[in-house]
Design a protein around this motif. Structure first.
Motif, PDB file in Angstrom:
ATOM      1  N   SER A 132      16.575 -27.084 -24.961  1.00  0.00           N
ATOM      2  CA  SER A 132      15.917 -27.181 -23.659  1.00  0.00           C
ATOM      3  C   SER A 132      14.741 -26.222 -23.574  1.00  0.00           C
ATOM      4  O   SER A 132      13.667 -26.569 -23.067  1.00  0.00           O
ATOM      5  CB  SER A 132      16.919 -26.882 -22.539  1.00  0.00           C
ATOM      6  OG  SER A 132      17.953 -27.830 -22.511  1.00  0.00           O
TER       7      SER A 132
ATOM      8  N   ASP B   7      24.214 -20.257 -21.001  1.00  0.00           N
ATOM      9  CA  ASP B   7      24.430 -21.700 -20.844  1.00  0.00           C
ATOM     10  C   ASP B   7      23.157 -22.520 -21.047  1.00  0.00           C
ATOM     11  O   ASP B   7      23.175 -23.745 -20.881  1.00  0.00           O
ATOM     12  CB  ASP B   7      24.999 -21.998 -19.447  1.00  0.00           C
ATOM     13  CG  ASP B   7      26.359 -21.335 -19.237  1.00  0.00           C
ATOM     14  OD1 ASP B   7      27.131 -21.284 -20.209  1.00  0.00           O
ATOM     15  OD2 ASP B   7      26.633 -20.878 -18.114  1.00  0.00           O
ATOM     16  N   ILE B   8      22.051 -21.852 -21.361  1.00  0.00           N
ATOM     17  CA  ILE B   8      20.784 -22.553 -21.595  1.00  0.00           C
ATOM     18  C   ILE B   8      20.672 -22.874 -23.086  1.00  0.00           C
ATOM     19  O   ILE B   8      20.720 -21.977 -23.931  1.00  0.00           O
ATOM     20  CB  ILE B   8      19.577 -21.705 -21.150  1.00  0.00           C
ATOM     21  CG1 ILE B   8      19.719 -21.293 -19.680  1.00  0.00           C
ATOM     22  CG2 ILE B   8      18.282 -22.468 -21.373  1.00  0.00           C
ATOM     23  CD1 ILE B   8      19.729 -22.441 -18.708  1.00  0.00           C
TER      24      ILE B   8
ATOM     25  N   GLU C 120      18.422 -24.246 -14.658  1.00  0.00           N
ATOM     26  CA  GLU C 120      17.844 -24.195 -16.003  1.00  0.00           C
ATOM     27  C   GLU C 120      16.324 -24.095 -15.944  1.00  0.00           C
ATOM     28  O   GLU C 120      15.719 -23.292 -16.661  1.00  0.00           O
ATOM     29  CB  GLU C 120      18.261 -25.439 -16.787  1.00  0.00           C
ATOM     30  CG  GLU C 120      17.743 -25.455 -18.217  1.00  0.00           C
ATOM     31  CD  GLU C 120      18.232 -26.663 -18.991  1.00  0.00           C
ATOM     32  OE1 GLU C 120      17.532 -27.702 -18.970  1.00  0.00           O
ATOM     33  OE2 GLU C 120      19.318 -26.561 -19.602  1.00  0.00           O
TER      34      GLU C 120
ATOM     35  N   LYS D  23      15.248 -20.548 -14.847  1.00  0.00           N
ATOM     36  CA  LYS D  23      15.441 -19.534 -15.880  1.00  0.00           C
ATOM     37  C   LYS D  23      14.433 -19.690 -17.014  1.00  0.00           C
ATOM     38  O   LYS D  23      13.944 -18.695 -17.566  1.00  0.00           O
ATOM     39  CB  LYS D  23      16.873 -19.607 -16.422  1.00  0.00           C
ATOM     40  CG  LYS D  23      17.927 -19.149 -15.422  1.00  0.00           C
ATOM     41  CD  LYS D  23      19.331 -19.295 -15.978  1.00  0.00           C
ATOM     42  CE  LYS D  23      20.371 -18.811 -14.975  1.00  0.00           C
ATOM     43  NZ  LYS D  23      21.763 -18.981 -15.496  1.00  0.00           N
TER      44      LYS D  23
ATOM     45  N   TYR E  61      21.440 -16.514 -19.592  1.00  0.00           N
ATOM     46  CA  TYR E  61      20.962 -17.555 -20.499  1.00  0.00           C
ATOM     47  C   TYR E  61      22.016 -18.081 -21.465  1.00  0.00           C
ATOM     48  O   TYR E  61      21.697 -18.895 -22.331  1.00  0.00           O
ATOM     49  CB  TYR E  61      19.763 -17.031 -21.286  1.00  0.00           C
ATOM     50  CG  TYR E  61      18.533 -16.918 -20.427  1.00  0.00           C
ATOM     51  CD1 TYR E  61      17.658 -17.993 -20.261  1.00  0.00           C
ATOM     52  CD2 TYR E  61      18.250 -15.748 -19.741  1.00  0.00           C
ATOM     53  CE1 TYR E  61      16.539 -17.900 -19.459  1.00  0.00           C
ATOM     54  CE2 TYR E  61      17.136 -15.648 -18.921  1.00  0.00           C
ATOM     55  CZ  TYR E  61      16.288 -16.720 -18.784  1.00  0.00           C
ATOM     56  OH  TYR E  61      15.184 -16.632 -17.968  1.00  0.00           O
TER      57      TYR E  61
END
Length: 333
Positions: free
Chosen positions: A33, A28-29, A293, A296, A26
């Motif tokens: 978002s 890069d999340i 994305e 996840k 996570y």
């Protein structure tokens, strides 16, 4: 449940692994978002999934009492089994796989049941659940055969697997034989010692718990509840999928595959399946066309809703258990 230094180190290492996997997945999340996806999620459907999962927890506790009461005049209260079960789930969030021992310890204290028999019934429960998991995997394979084979070929080299099995099978057989011989001679030498006497007593209770399935008076109730528990797992996942716009249009067969991957992820020896559940669920959702994305975020929503449910119910159940045990202690003085 008291832990020694070595066990605390194992818990810490397991937690570090779980947190690292979760962070890696996570990192890069963006929070924005995740916030947007949560705001778009249907609260009614999400709460419905939690309500359905509560029915599943109660059925699991009731099924456990069917095994505990086999050939016993004493009837274990379902509510006590439910509290013990939720304390066990709560323990799993701290110590992987320790929840089974914890829930046995709870009923041993509150109802005076033998630890060996309790643990035997838990082993039997897990064996039945494993059979249902294997059946679910087989069903998913039949329905989603093409995707299943495609993913398997990407992840596993059949030729290399056969070569490794052929190479190490003689070593495995030899090791098992050496262990069998060692335990046989150890038993002959120390069979009259107090440790072995206690071990034999525990083993006798353990076997009694395992074979208790033959003495279950309500066989239809036991197998019917086992089937219902797994159906509830599926319905819970479907409701969460319908609640999230990015997964609302997934087919029922694809959600069965998601359930299979999530169940496998929960088996991993980390606290509450943290990281492994998310990785496998996101992986299979990407195979169905969702972005990384989206996969996840779905995984974190469905997992978090269940973890929060277990956390709240586990703490409430722990409070009831502590109240019961404190009353028993006070009566002894």
């Amino acid at each position: 449940m008291k832990l020694n230094l070595k066990q605390w180190v194992q818990v810490a290492l397991s937690m570090i692994v779980a947190i690292w996997i979760f962070w890696f997945l996570y990192k890069d999340i963006s929070f924005e978002s995740l916030r947007k996806s949560v705001s778009e999620t249907s609260f009614l459907l999400l709460m419905s999934s939690i309500f359905v999962s509560l029915i599943g927890f109660w059925l699991r506790a009731w099924r456990w009492t069917l095994l505990l009461d086999a050939e016993e005049p004493y009837k274990t209260p379902s509510i006590r089994a439910f509290w013990a079960l939720m304390v066990g789930y709560l323990t799993n969030l701290l110590v992987p796989r320790a929840g089974e021992l914890a829930r046995c310890g709870v009923l041993a204290k509150t109802d005076g049941l033998q630890m060996g028999k309790l643990f035997g019934t838990v082993i039997l429960e897990r064996t039945v659940d494993l059979l249902f998991l294997v059946f679910t995997i087989f069903l998913a394979f039949v329905i989603e055969r093409n995707l299943f084979l495609e993913l398997f070929s990407e992840l596993v080299s059949v030729e290399a697997l056969v070569e490794k099995v052929t190479q190490y099978l003689p070593l495995l057989i030899g090791g098992l034989l050496v262990m069998a011989i060692f335990f046989y001679f150890a038993f002959l030498k120390y069979r009259e010692s107090n440790i072995f006497k206690k071990l034999r007593h525990f083993t006798r209770d353990l076997v009694k718990g395992i074979i208790s399935i033959r003495q279950v008076r309500n066989q239809s109730g036991f197998w019917g509840s086992s089937f219902a528990i797994w159906m509830i797992y599926y319905v819970t996942l479907v409701l969460v999928a319908w609640a999230i716009p990015s997964t609302a249009n997934l087919s029922l067969s694809s959600l069965l595959m998601v359930m299979v991957m999530g169940s496998i992820g929960m088996v991993a020896p980390v606290q509450g399946g943290i990281g492994t559940f998310h990785a496998l669920v996101a992986f299979i959702l990407m195979a169905y066309g969702l972005s990384e994305e989206e996969g996840k975020i779905f995984a974190v929503i469905v997992h978090s809703s269940q973890v929060l449910t277990v956390l709240i119910l586990g703490l409430v159940s722990l409070g009831f258990i502590l109240k019961i045990t404190s009353k028993k202690v006070s009566k002894t003085f």
